[in-house]
Scaffold this motif. Structure first.
Motif, PDB file in Angstrom:
ATOM      1  N   ASP A   1       0.726  -1.341   0.014  1.00 18.77           N
ATOM      2  CA  ASP A   1      -0.004   0.065   0.069  1.00 18.77           C
ATOM      3  C   ASP A   1       0.956   1.230   0.049  1.00 18.77           C
ATOM      4  N   ASP A   2       1.738   1.331   0.532  1.00 16.40           N
ATOM      5  CA  ASP A   2       2.828   2.441   0.913  1.00 16.40           C
ATOM      6  C   ASP A   2       4.293   2.279   0.968  1.00 16.40           C
ATOM      7  N   VAL A   3       4.725   2.256  -0.408  1.00 10.34           N
ATOM      8  CA  VAL A   3       6.212   1.721  -0.738  1.00 10.34           C
ATOM      9  C   VAL A   3       7.279   2.657  -0.053  1.00 10.34           C
ATOM     10  N   ASP A   4       6.668   3.882   0.003  1.00  5.14           N
ATOM     11  CA  ASP A   4       7.768   4.956   1.046  1.00  5.14           C
ATOM     12  C   ASP A   4       7.627   4.393   2.383  1.00  5.14           C
ATOM     13  N   LYS A   5       6.672   4.404   3.057  1.00  2.00           N
ATOM     14  CA  LYS A   5       6.771   3.984   4.600  1.00  2.00           C
ATOM     15  C   LYS A   5       7.696   2.732   4.395  1.00  2.00           C
ATOM     16  N   LEU A   6       7.325   1.750   3.549  1.00  2.00           N
ATOM     17  CA  LEU A   6       8.118   0.393   4.033  1.00  2.00           C
ATOM     18  C   LEU A   6       9.677   0.458   3.611  1.00  2.00           C
ATOM     19  N   TYR A   7       9.879   1.449   2.589  1.00  2.63           N
ATOM     20  CA  TYR A   7      11.291   1.834   2.206  1.00  2.63           C
ATOM     21  C   TYR A   7      11.993   2.179   3.421  1.00  2.63           C
ATOM     22  N   GLN A   8      11.391   3.345   3.966  1.00  2.00           N
ATOM     23  CA  GLN A   8      11.858   3.804   5.401  1.00  2.00           C
ATOM     24  C   GLN A   8      12.029   2.851   6.577  1.00  2.00           C
ATOM     25  N   GLU A   9      11.198   1.876   6.623  1.00  2.00           N
ATOM     26  CA  GLU A   9      11.357   0.988   8.011  1.00  2.00           C
ATOM     27  C   GLU A   9      12.352  -0.125   7.597  1.00  2.00           C
ATOM     28  N   LEU A  10      12.432  -0.413   6.184  1.00  2.00           N
ATOM     29  CA  LEU A  10      13.733  -1.429   5.940  1.00  2.00           C
ATOM     30  C   LEU A  10      14.921  -0.503   6.200  1.00  2.00           C
ATOM     31  N   LYS A  11      15.033   0.614   5.829  1.00  2.00           N
ATOM     32  CA  LYS A  11      16.230   1.323   5.816  1.00  2.00           C
ATOM     33  C   LYS A  11      16.721   1.583   7.187  1.00  2.00           C
ATOM     34  N   GLN A  12      15.709   1.558   8.403  1.00  2.00           N
ATOM     35  CA  GLN A  12      15.900   1.745   9.504  1.00  2.00           C
ATOM     36  C   GLN A  12      16.544   0.558  10.227  1.00  2.00           C
ATOM     37  N   LYS A  13      15.841  -0.687   9.579  1.00  4.46           N
ATOM     38  CA  LYS A  13      16.355  -2.090  10.146  1.00  4.46           C
ATOM     39  C   LYS A  13      17.760  -2.399   9.733  1.00  4.46           C
ATOM     40  N   GLY A  14      18.261  -1.550   8.705  1.00  6.17           N
ATOM     41  CA  GLY A  14      19.490  -1.637   8.188  1.00  6.17           C
ATOM     42  C   GLY A  14      19.436  -2.845   7.025  1.00  6.17           C
ATOM     43  N   THR A  15      18.308  -3.146   6.259  1.00  6.92           N
ATOM     44  CA  THR A  15      18.417  -3.719   5.295  1.00  6.92           C
ATOM     45  C   THR A  15      19.058  -3.344   4.012  1.00  6.92           C
ATOM     46  N   LEU A  16      19.736  -4.101   3.343  1.00 10.85           N
ATOM     47  CA  LEU A  16      20.660  -3.658   2.022  1.00 10.85           C
ATOM     48  C   LEU A  16      19.465  -3.591   0.943  1.00 10.85           C
ATOM     49  N   ILE A  17      19.510  -2.264   0.528  1.00  6.35           N
ATOM     50  CA  ILE A  17      18.609  -1.928  -0.529  1.00  6.35           C
ATOM     51  C   ILE A  17      19.674  -2.032  -1.889  1.00  6.35           C
ATOM     52  N   LYS A  18      18.875  -2.900  -2.888  1.00  2.34           N
ATOM     53  CA  LYS A  18      19.780  -3.141  -3.919  1.00  2.34           C
ATOM     54  C   LYS A  18      19.357  -2.065  -4.992  1.00  2.34           C
ATOM     55  N   ILE A  19      18.191  -1.789  -5.209  1.00  4.58           N
ATOM     56  CA  ILE A  19      17.824  -0.669  -5.972  1.00  4.58           C
ATOM     57  C   ILE A  19      17.018   0.552  -5.100  1.00  4.58           C
ATOM     58  N   GLU A  20      17.413   1.841  -5.099  1.00  5.07           N
ATOM     59  CA  GLU A  20      16.938   2.838  -4.464  1.00  5.07           C
ATOM     60  C   GLU A  20      15.626   3.205  -4.802  1.00  5.07           C
ATOM     61  N   LEU A  21      14.794   3.704  -4.036  1.00 10.00           N
ATOM     62  CA  LEU A  21      13.231   3.816  -4.146  1.00 10.00           C
ATOM     63  C   LEU A  21      13.425   5.018  -5.126  1.00 10.00           C
ATOM     64  N   ARG A  22      12.229   4.776  -6.327  1.00  6.61           N
ATOM     65  CA  ARG A  22      12.387   5.567  -7.475  1.00  6.61           C
ATOM     66  C   ARG A  22      10.785   5.426  -8.163  1.00  6.61           C
ATOM     67  N   THR A  23      10.376   6.360  -8.814  1.00  5.51           N
ATOM     68  CA  THR A  23       9.250   6.391  -9.773  1.00  5.51           C
ATOM     69  C   THR A  23       9.671   6.114 -10.856  1.00  5.51           C
ATOM     70  N   GLU A  24       9.153   5.219 -11.583  1.00  5.57           N
ATOM     71  CA  GLU A  24       9.136   4.948 -13.117  1.00  5.57           C
ATOM     72  C   GLU A  24       8.409   5.549 -13.898  1.00  5.57           C
ATOM     73  N   PRO A  25       8.782   5.930 -15.300  1.00  2.00           N
ATOM     74  CA  PRO A  25       7.770   6.911 -16.213  1.00  2.00           C
ATOM     75  C   PRO A  25       6.270   5.806 -16.516  1.00  2.00           C
ATOM     76  N   TRP A  26       6.637   4.618 -16.202  1.00  4.45           N
ATOM     77  CA  TRP A  26       5.393   3.747 -16.595  1.00  4.45           C
ATOM     78  C   TRP A  26       4.435   3.832 -15.210  1.00  4.45           C
ATOM     79  N   GLY A  27       4.668   4.527 -13.990  1.00  6.92           N
ATOM     80  CA  GLY A  27       4.189   4.713 -12.814  1.00  6.92           C
ATOM     81  C   GLY A  27       4.453   3.760 -11.728  1.00  6.92           C
ATOM     82  N   ASP A  28       5.211   2.789 -11.885  1.00 14.80           N
ATOM     83  CA  ASP A  28       5.518   1.935 -10.720  1.00 14.80           C
ATOM     84  C   ASP A  28       6.560   2.991  -9.713  1.00 14.80           C
ATOM     85  N   ARG A  29       6.129   2.953  -8.500  1.00 12.81           N
ATOM     86  CA  ARG A  29       7.283   3.464  -7.320  1.00 12.81           C
ATOM     87  C   ARG A  29       7.582   2.385  -6.715  1.00 12.81           C
ATOM     88  N   HIS A  30       8.910   2.123  -6.685  1.00  8.99           N
ATOM     89  CA  HIS A  30       9.318   0.798  -6.037  1.00  8.99           C
ATOM     90  C   HIS A  30      10.964   0.772  -5.548  1.00  8.99           C
TER      91      HIS A  30
END
Length: 159
Positions: A106-135
């Motif tokens: 539902d809220d990828v921004d919130k999950l991104y922040q939660e996983l960053k706080q846990k120290g989870t290694l992010i392989k592709i940083e949060l971004r919005t694609e031209p076709w609409g995906d925010r991931h």
């Protein structure tokens, strides 16, 4: 009064049976997808999906692990390679390439922040694609890329 109530109940039962017969001729096969990964890393996998993504355990034994998403809407299974209880088709281990999972949230921004706080290694940083995906993407202990996404309409009419 009892006679009318009995007739009313009988008519409801008849309608229900009639509806079942009518619907059964139109009924499609029900399917539920459960992707399975053959891996020797059952303990590491369970720890990752539990701690990082909040999955629960549906079933577990010494060679098989079935996990579910927090809302229990989807499941993912893991199987030890070369287990004698399994047919050869299900014995070869996943080699860590050519597979990914997409998990819609539902809220990828919130999950991104939660996983960053846990120290989870992010392989592709949060971004919005031209076709609409925010991931953004992470990777599980088996080398499986996990795309965490919230879908949105395309920007500027791009598809």
């Amino acid at each position: 009064m009892k006679k009318h109530l009995a007739l009313f109940c009988l008519s409801l039962i008849t309608l229900d049976v009639s509806a079942q017969v009518t619907n059964s001729s139109k009924k499609q096969t029900t399917m539920k997808l459960n992707a399975g990964i053959v891996t020797p890393k059952l303990k590491e996998t369970k720890a990752f999906y539990t701690a990082v993504l909040g999955f629960g355990t549906t079933f577990e034994n010494d060679f098989y692990l079935l996990m579910h998403t927090p809302n229990q809407q989807a499941e993912l299974s893991f199987l030890l390679p070369n287990h004698p209880s399994q047919q050869p088709l299900f014995q070869k281990p996943f080699t860590g390439q050519g597979m990914y999972l997409t998990i819609e949230v539902d809220d990828v921004d919130k999950l991104y922040q939660e996983l960053k706080q846990k120290g989870t290694l992010i392989k592709i940083e949060l971004r919005t694609e031209p076709w609409g995906d925010r991931h953004f993407a992470i990777e599980d202990p088996n080398g499986i890329g996990i795309d965490l996404v919230t879908y949105a309409p395309p920007q500027n009419g791009n598809n």
